[in-house]
Design a protein around this motif. Structure first.
Motif, PDB file in Angstrom:
ATOM      1  N   ASN A 166       5.265 -15.998  -9.496  1.00  0.00           N
ATOM      2  CA  ASN A 166       5.090 -14.850  -8.610  1.00  0.00           C
ATOM      3  C   ASN A 166       4.013 -13.931  -9.166  1.00  0.00           C
ATOM      4  O   ASN A 166       3.964 -13.679 -10.377  1.00  0.00           O
ATOM      5  CB  ASN A 166       6.400 -14.056  -8.475  1.00  0.00           C
ATOM      6  CG  ASN A 166       7.437 -14.805  -7.684  1.00  0.00           C
ATOM      7  OD1 ASN A 166       7.110 -15.554  -6.771  1.00  0.00           O
ATOM      8  ND2 ASN A 166       8.697 -14.627  -8.024  1.00  0.00           N
ATOM      9  N   ARG A 167       3.193 -13.400  -8.284  1.00  0.00           N
ATOM     10  CA  ARG A 167       2.204 -12.416  -8.699  1.00  0.00           C
ATOM     11  C   ARG A 167       1.964 -11.436  -7.554  1.00  0.00           C
ATOM     12  O   ARG A 167       2.166 -11.767  -6.391  1.00  0.00           O
ATOM     13  CB  ARG A 167       0.887 -13.077  -9.112  1.00  0.00           C
ATOM     14  CG  ARG A 167       0.182 -13.833  -8.019  1.00  0.00           C
ATOM     15  CD  ARG A 167      -1.105 -14.479  -8.540  1.00  0.00           C
ATOM     16  NE  ARG A 167      -1.960 -13.486  -9.162  1.00  0.00           N
ATOM     17  CZ  ARG A 167      -3.087 -13.783  -9.801  1.00  0.00           C
ATOM     18  NH1 ARG A 167      -3.473 -15.047  -9.896  1.00  0.00           N
ATOM     19  NH2 ARG A 167      -3.828 -12.840 -10.331  1.00  0.00           N
ATOM     20  N   TYR A 168       1.556 -10.231  -7.897  1.00  0.00           N
ATOM     21  CA  TYR A 168       1.269  -9.236  -6.859  1.00  0.00           C
ATOM     22  C   TYR A 168       0.273  -8.208  -7.375  1.00  0.00           C
ATOM     23  O   TYR A 168       0.091  -8.011  -8.586  1.00  0.00           O
ATOM     24  CB  TYR A 168       2.550  -8.542  -6.386  1.00  0.00           C
ATOM     25  CG  TYR A 168       3.165  -7.579  -7.380  1.00  0.00           C
ATOM     26  CD1 TYR A 168       2.686  -6.275  -7.524  1.00  0.00           C
ATOM     27  CD2 TYR A 168       4.242  -7.968  -8.171  1.00  0.00           C
ATOM     28  CE1 TYR A 168       3.256  -5.387  -8.433  1.00  0.00           C
ATOM     29  CE2 TYR A 168       4.808  -7.089  -9.080  1.00  0.00           C
ATOM     30  CZ  TYR A 168       4.308  -5.801  -9.204  1.00  0.00           C
ATOM     31  OH  TYR A 168       4.864  -4.927 -10.109  1.00  0.00           O
ATOM     32  N   LYS A 169      -0.370  -7.552  -6.453  1.00  0.00           N
ATOM     33  CA  LYS A 169      -1.188  -6.381  -6.703  1.00  0.00           C
ATOM     34  C   LYS A 169      -0.735  -5.324  -5.710  1.00  0.00           C
ATOM     35  O   LYS A 169      -0.846  -5.522  -4.493  1.00  0.00           O
ATOM     36  CB  LYS A 169      -2.681  -6.682  -6.528  1.00  0.00           C
ATOM     37  CG  LYS A 169      -3.571  -5.470  -6.799  1.00  0.00           C
ATOM     38  CD  LYS A 169      -5.052  -5.816  -6.643  1.00  0.00           C
ATOM     39  CE  LYS A 169      -5.922  -4.595  -6.929  1.00  0.00           C
ATOM     40  NZ  LYS A 169      -7.377  -4.908  -6.774  1.00  0.00           N
ATOM     41  N   ALA A 170      -0.186  -4.214  -6.212  1.00  0.00           N
ATOM     42  CA  ALA A 170       0.467  -3.244  -5.346  1.00  0.00           C
ATOM     43  C   ALA A 170      -0.090  -1.845  -5.574  1.00  0.00           C
ATOM     44  O   ALA A 170      -0.533  -1.493  -6.669  1.00  0.00           O
ATOM     45  CB  ALA A 170       1.976  -3.249  -5.577  1.00  0.00           C
ATOM     46  N   GLN A 171      -0.029  -1.051  -4.530  1.00  0.00           N
ATOM     47  CA  GLN A 171      -0.464   0.337  -4.554  1.00  0.00           C
ATOM     48  C   GLN A 171       0.753   1.226  -4.832  1.00  0.00           C
ATOM     49  O   GLN A 171       1.659   1.306  -4.013  1.00  0.00           O
ATOM     50  CB  GLN A 171      -1.091   0.696  -3.199  1.00  0.00           C
ATOM     51  CG  GLN A 171      -1.641   2.086  -3.112  1.00  0.00           C
ATOM     52  CD  GLN A 171      -2.337   2.341  -1.779  1.00  0.00           C
ATOM     53  OE1 GLN A 171      -3.180   3.222  -1.672  1.00  0.00           O
ATOM     54  NE2 GLN A 171      -1.981   1.582  -0.745  1.00  0.00           N
ATOM     55  N   TYR A 172       0.781   1.873  -5.995  1.00  0.00           N
ATOM     56  CA  TYR A 172       1.923   2.717  -6.318  1.00  0.00           C
ATOM     57  C   TYR A 172       1.683   4.186  -6.001  1.00  0.00           C
ATOM     58  O   TYR A 172       2.623   4.972  -5.929  1.00  0.00           O
ATOM     59  CB  TYR A 172       2.302   2.552  -7.795  1.00  0.00           C
ATOM     60  CG  TYR A 172       1.255   2.989  -8.796  1.00  0.00           C
ATOM     61  CD1 TYR A 172       1.276   4.282  -9.304  1.00  0.00           C
ATOM     62  CD2 TYR A 172       0.279   2.114  -9.232  1.00  0.00           C
ATOM     63  CE1 TYR A 172       0.319   4.682 -10.221  1.00  0.00           C
ATOM     64  CE2 TYR A 172      -0.673   2.508 -10.154  1.00  0.00           C
ATOM     65  CZ  TYR A 172      -0.654   3.798 -10.651  1.00  0.00           C
ATOM     66  OH  TYR A 172      -1.588   4.201 -11.551  1.00  0.00           O
ATOM     67  N   TYR A 177      -3.608   1.209  -8.122  1.00  0.00           N
ATOM     68  CA  TYR A 177      -2.976  -0.098  -8.017  1.00  0.00           C
ATOM     69  C   TYR A 177      -2.473  -0.576  -9.379  1.00  0.00           C
ATOM     70  O   TYR A 177      -2.982  -0.170 -10.423  1.00  0.00           O
ATOM     71  CB  TYR A 177      -3.968  -1.135  -7.457  1.00  0.00           C
ATOM     72  CG  TYR A 177      -4.332  -0.914  -6.008  1.00  0.00           C
ATOM     73  CD1 TYR A 177      -3.673  -1.598  -4.997  1.00  0.00           C
ATOM     74  CD2 TYR A 177      -5.333  -0.015  -5.653  1.00  0.00           C
ATOM     75  CE1 TYR A 177      -3.993  -1.404  -3.675  1.00  0.00           C
ATOM     76  CE2 TYR A 177      -5.667   0.195  -4.320  1.00  0.00           C
ATOM     77  CZ  TYR A 177      -4.994  -0.509  -3.345  1.00  0.00           C
ATOM     78  OH  TYR A 177      -5.324  -0.306  -2.029  1.00  0.00           O
ATOM     79  N   THR A 178      -1.482  -1.437  -9.339  1.00  0.00           N
ATOM     80  CA  THR A 178      -0.969  -2.098 -10.531  1.00  0.00           C
ATOM     81  C   THR A 178      -0.721  -3.561 -10.205  1.00  0.00           C
ATOM     82  O   THR A 178      -0.493  -3.925  -9.043  1.00  0.00           O
ATOM     83  CB  THR A 178       0.331  -1.439 -11.024  1.00  0.00           C
ATOM     84  OG1 THR A 178       0.760  -2.075 -12.234  1.00  0.00           O
ATOM     85  CG2 THR A 178       1.443  -1.565  -9.993  1.00  0.00           C
ATOM     86  N   SER A 257       9.056  -1.038 -11.846  1.00  0.00           N
ATOM     87  CA  SER A 257       7.845  -1.074 -12.663  1.00  0.00           C
ATOM     88  C   SER A 257       6.728  -0.214 -12.091  1.00  0.00           C
ATOM     89  O   SER A 257       5.562  -0.412 -12.411  1.00  0.00           O
ATOM     90  CB  SER A 257       7.359  -2.528 -12.815  1.00  0.00           C
ATOM     91  OG  SER A 257       7.171  -3.128 -11.550  1.00  0.00           O
ATOM     92  N   ASN A 258       7.078   0.736 -11.231  1.00  0.00           N
ATOM     93  CA  ASN A 258       6.080   1.663 -10.692  1.00  0.00           C
ATOM     94  C   ASN A 258       5.591   2.578 -11.815  1.00  0.00           C
ATOM     95  O   ASN A 258       6.382   3.312 -12.408  1.00  0.00           O
ATOM     96  CB  ASN A 258       6.715   2.492  -9.568  1.00  0.00           C
ATOM     97  CG  ASN A 258       5.696   3.325  -8.816  1.00  0.00           C
ATOM     98  OD1 ASN A 258       4.664   3.724  -9.361  1.00  0.00           O
ATOM     99  ND2 ASN A 258       5.989   3.584  -7.563  1.00  0.00           N
TER     100      ASN A 258
END
Length: 296
Positions: A166-172, A177-178, A257-258
């Protein structure tokens, strides 16, 4: 009245303006080769779907609760999902069957909710609020093995295992982004044995290693279920009993993990429970008798 009329027209235009275009973007392809003589099966699936924001998510006005409020985001984009699967199944005489599958699941522009604090004139103090955002992209790439051993009608064993990344790039926060990535695995074993031609004994075991989701990390999980069922009085009476999670393994561990604010949620539950019951049938059992004869 004029304010709400503009909002309703804005929402209507947001949906209708892209409706015909969205229809063209939905795609689903499935190819299956079934080789009857060799008892082999090949499959290939590809699906592309979309999820349009709901009306409440794009309406630009505040919805107050007791201690907070939510507000819509007119800039929300449509999210897309791509599913790709390819597999092979082989039937083996005197054994059972074996199947192997590889898959990819990808999501873009996933819609989630971000929280923050702001001074609000109605409360005359700082309160919490949440707003829907396109928080990022994620993907899962994995492989799965499934083997079923059934030498006769009285014994069945099923082993299933998979490894996935699993992998992601997210906007916190807006514009920040993280990223995160984790290799995980899971396995399950299911067994079924018929005793004295009337009693069915079953046992299920499963384990999942730690996994990740968007801005979260989840702990490992174990589970076990075992029990039996019995047919009596020429199949007019069925008794069954079982126990779920006899060792109280069930635990929920979620770490947020934000980077903006982190927390850990660790819950240990008494999930052990016992189930039992009975089924009583009246009348002739002709259909069930014919079914048992055909199975033999």
């Amino acid at each position: 009245l004029l304010r709400y009329t503009k909002i309703d027209w804005y929402i209507t235009r947001k949906f209708l303006g892209t409706f015909l275009f969205m229809i063209l973007l939905v795609m689903s392809i499935a190819i299956v080769f079934d080789m009857t003589e060799k008892m082999d099966n090949f499959k290939f699936n590809y699906t592309r779907r979309f999820a349009h924001p709901e009306a409440s998510q794009i309406a630009p006005y505040r919805n107050y609760n007791l201690e907070s409020f939510t507000i819509g985001n007119p800039a929300l984009l449509t999210s897309y999902t791509h599913n790709l699967e390819a597999g092979y199944t082989k039937f083996i005489p005197q054994f059972g069957y074996l199947s192997i599958e590889a898959y990819y699941h990808g999501n873009t522009n996933e819609i989630g909710s971000l929280s923050d604090v702001v001074f609000d004139a109605n409360f005359n103090r700082i309160i919490n609020y949440s707003i829907p955002m396109n928080i990022g992209n994620s993907s899962t790439l994995g492989a799965q093995l499934n083997a079923t051993y059934r030498p006769n009608a009285y014994v069945t064993l099923n082993l299933e295992g998979q490894v996935f990344n699993n992998r992601y790039k997210a906007q916190y926060r807006p514009g920040l982004y993280t990223e995160d990535e984790m290799l995980s695995w899971s396995a399950s074993l299911r067994g079924f044995v018929k005793v004295w031609k009337k009693v069915d004994v079953f046992c299920n075991l499963s384990h999942t290693s730690p996994t990740i989701g968007l801005l979260t990390r989840n702990g490992s999980n174990n589970n076990m279920t075992l029990g039996f069922s019995a047919d009596l009085l020429d199949h007019h009476l069925t008794l069954f009993a079982g126990v779920n999670d006899p060792f109280n393994w069930n635990r929920i561990v979620v770490d947020n993990s934000n980077p903006y604010f982190t927390y850990s949620n660790n819950v240990k539950m008494k999930s052990r429970n016992i189930m039992f019951g009975c089924n009583l049938r009246f009348g002739k059992m002709e259909l069930e008798s014919k079914s048992r004869v055909n199975q033999k």
